[in-house]
Design an enzyme around this catalytic site. Structure first.
Site, short mmCIF file in Angstrom:
data_model
loop_
_atom_site.label_atom_id
_atom_site.label_comp_id
_atom_site.label_asym_id
_atom_site.label_seq_id
_atom_site.Cartn_x
_atom_site.Cartn_y
_atom_site.Cartn_z
N ARG A 53 110.68 24.05 -3.17
CA ARG A 53 110.37 24.19 -1.62
C ARG A 53 110.25 25.44 -1.22
NH1 ARG A 53 113.61 27.35 -0.64
NH2 ARG A 53 113.13 27.02 1.47
N GLY A 54 109.78 25.54 0.00
CA GLY A 54 109.26 26.81 0.73
C GLY A 54 107.68 26.86 0.47
N ALA A 55 107.05 27.33 1.57
CA ALA A 55 105.76 26.93 1.71
C ALA A 55 105.15 27.75 0.52
CB ALA A 55 105.29 27.42 2.97
N ARG A 96 104.21 16.26 1.03
CA ARG A 96 104.62 16.98 2.24
C ARG A 96 103.55 17.26 3.26
NH1 ARG A 96 109.67 20.84 1.63
NH2 ARG A 96 110.13 20.04 3.66
N GLN A 203 119.52 24.76 3.16
CA GLN A 203 118.83 25.83 2.36
C GLN A 203 119.59 27.13 2.85
OE1 GLN A 203 117.37 23.36 4.17
NE2 GLN A 203 115.61 22.97 3.43
N ASP A 244 105.81 27.68 7.76
CA ASP A 244 105.35 26.77 6.89
C ASP A 244 103.81 26.55 7.56
OD1 ASP A 244 108.31 25.93 7.07
OD2 ASP A 244 107.25 25.19 5.16
N ASN A 254 108.49 25.98 11.58
CA ASN A 254 109.38 26.55 10.36
C ASN A 254 110.54 25.37 10.41
OD1 ASN A 254 110.08 28.51 8.34
ND2 ASN A 254 111.96 28.91 9.71
N LYS A 255 111.54 25.66 9.42
CA LYS A 255 112.49 24.75 9.27
C LYS A 255 113.17 24.25 10.63
CE LYS A 255 113.77 23.05 6.37
NZ LYS A 255 113.66 21.55 6.08
#
Ligand code: MRU
Length: 355
Positions: A53-55, A96, A203, A244, A254-255
């Site tokens: 995970r993480g763009a 995703r 996270q 993202d 973003n998150k």
């Protein structure tokens, strides 16, 4: 960059280059386990459950996945390889929706494939290998530059607040939002970090505080709803968050919870920055309203982190993985090509047109 350097990244190729190897981020911080994946379905699932995970890391994973799948297709003709990889690429992209780096990386691999119709299958695979490595090597370079630009916004003794995880685990080295803290550490500069735990998938607690603590960087973990008090206390000099997808007008996803941090920062007069590589800027997406927000399983809220469920099974949940922060709340966007200030619609266009 040696093979050992690349193997220390959270995403890399196996020694025989016929599998994608991922540090399983769902197991951190308690277990360090790797997944070795060879099939499109396995890679799709790993992205979906956030093992990777993480763009930027998702983009790197997609690049290597396309190379591995090309080898494993055992195609007897260019046409057959094309058909297989276009299908696999589309499938991986559907895992995703929000982080643009996923479709960006698949798009890069498919562009190489589509431009090589005069080549043999083996030659095409060699080109795909080159492109997959290029995606990761460029990311390392971009993160380093982002960390440099980010650090230029801080002075020794400063503390920044971050949300979610945009560190080495989410990229390949340094990370984006917390890259300046790693660079500061290398240079002996005192920079401290407050990390939101980042509900619901934690996270910030599981990954950001883990990476920073392990690196010997001064990190303090807080619950998301404590951001306001630490800002009010005067403990935070800047907010650094990842992204993202950045729309052409500077709105960015973003998150979930990032936009709340931005609103608080504005209230307390604290500069608020998003840091990301140009691969996260989507000029085809006019505004934040055009960004598709991923909805996730309600059990991430109700039961995933507890010994017993924390809500009745029939309780309705709303579980968006991301939110969009309005560009008006942003002080600047820190990219690998420099710090972009408003007006974002004009200035993002300029840096995207640069080489
Ligand atoms: O759902 P996640 O954990 O993939 O969300 C990640 C983020 O929101 C990060 O801040 C973003 O991807 C940038 S990572 C350099």
């Amino acid at each position: 960059m040696t093979k050992e350097d690349l193997h220390s990244c959270s995403v890399h190729l196996s020694d025989d280059e016929r599998a994608v190897v991922l540090l399983d981020q769902t197991k951190l911080p308690n277990k360090t386990e790797y997944l070795t994946l060879t099939k499109a379905e396995e890679i799709y699932d790993a992205i979906k459950v956030l093992a990777v995970r993480g763009a930027p890391a998702i983009g790197i994973c997609a690049g290597y996945a396309m190379y591995v799948l090309a080898q494993r297709a055992e195609a007897s003709s260019y046409g057959e390889l094309c058909e297989r990889l276009h299908k696999d690429g589309e499938y991986l992209i559907s895992s995703r929706p929000t982080a643009v780096n996923l479709s960006w990386a698949v798009g890069r691999m498919l562009a190489v494939l589509d431009g090589a119709s005069d080549k043999s299958v083996d030659e095409v695979i060699a080109l795909l290998r080159e492109e997959a490595y290029a995606i990761q090597l460029e990311d390392i370079e971009m993160c380093r530059k982002i960390a440099e630009y980010g650090l230029s916004l801080l002075k020794p003794g400063d503390t920044f607040l971050t949300h979610c995880n945009a560190g080495p685990l989410a990229t390949s080295k340094y990370g984006t939002a917390i890259g300046p803290a790693f660079l500061a550490k290398e240079r002996g500069i005192d920079i401290k970090v407050f990390s939101d735990e980042t509900r619901p998938l934690l996270q910030g607690a599981r990954l950001t505080s883990y990476e920073l603590q392990k690196a010997g960087i001064d990190v303090t973990l807080i619950c998301d709803n404590m951001a306001s008090i630490v800002m009010k206390n005067g403990w935070i000099q800047a907010c650094f968050v990842g992204c993202d997808r950045i729309a052409a007008n500077g709105d960015f996803a973003n998150k979930i919870g990032t936009s709340g941090v931005a609103i608080l920062a504005k209230h307390y007069g604290i500069p608020f920055y998003t840091l990301g590589p140009r691969s996260t800027i989507d000029m085809n997406c006019p505004t934040g309203a055009d960004i598709k927000i991923e909805q996730r399983n309600p059990n991430e809220i109700k039961e995933m982190w507890y010994k017993e469920p924390m809500a009745l099974p029939e309780v309705k949940c709303y579980n968006p993985a991301f939110d969009v922060t309005d560009h008006e709340l942003l002080t600047a966007i820190v990219t690998d090509k420099g710090i972009v200030y408003p007006p974002f619609d004009v200035n993002l266009k300029k840096i995207m047109e640069e080489d």
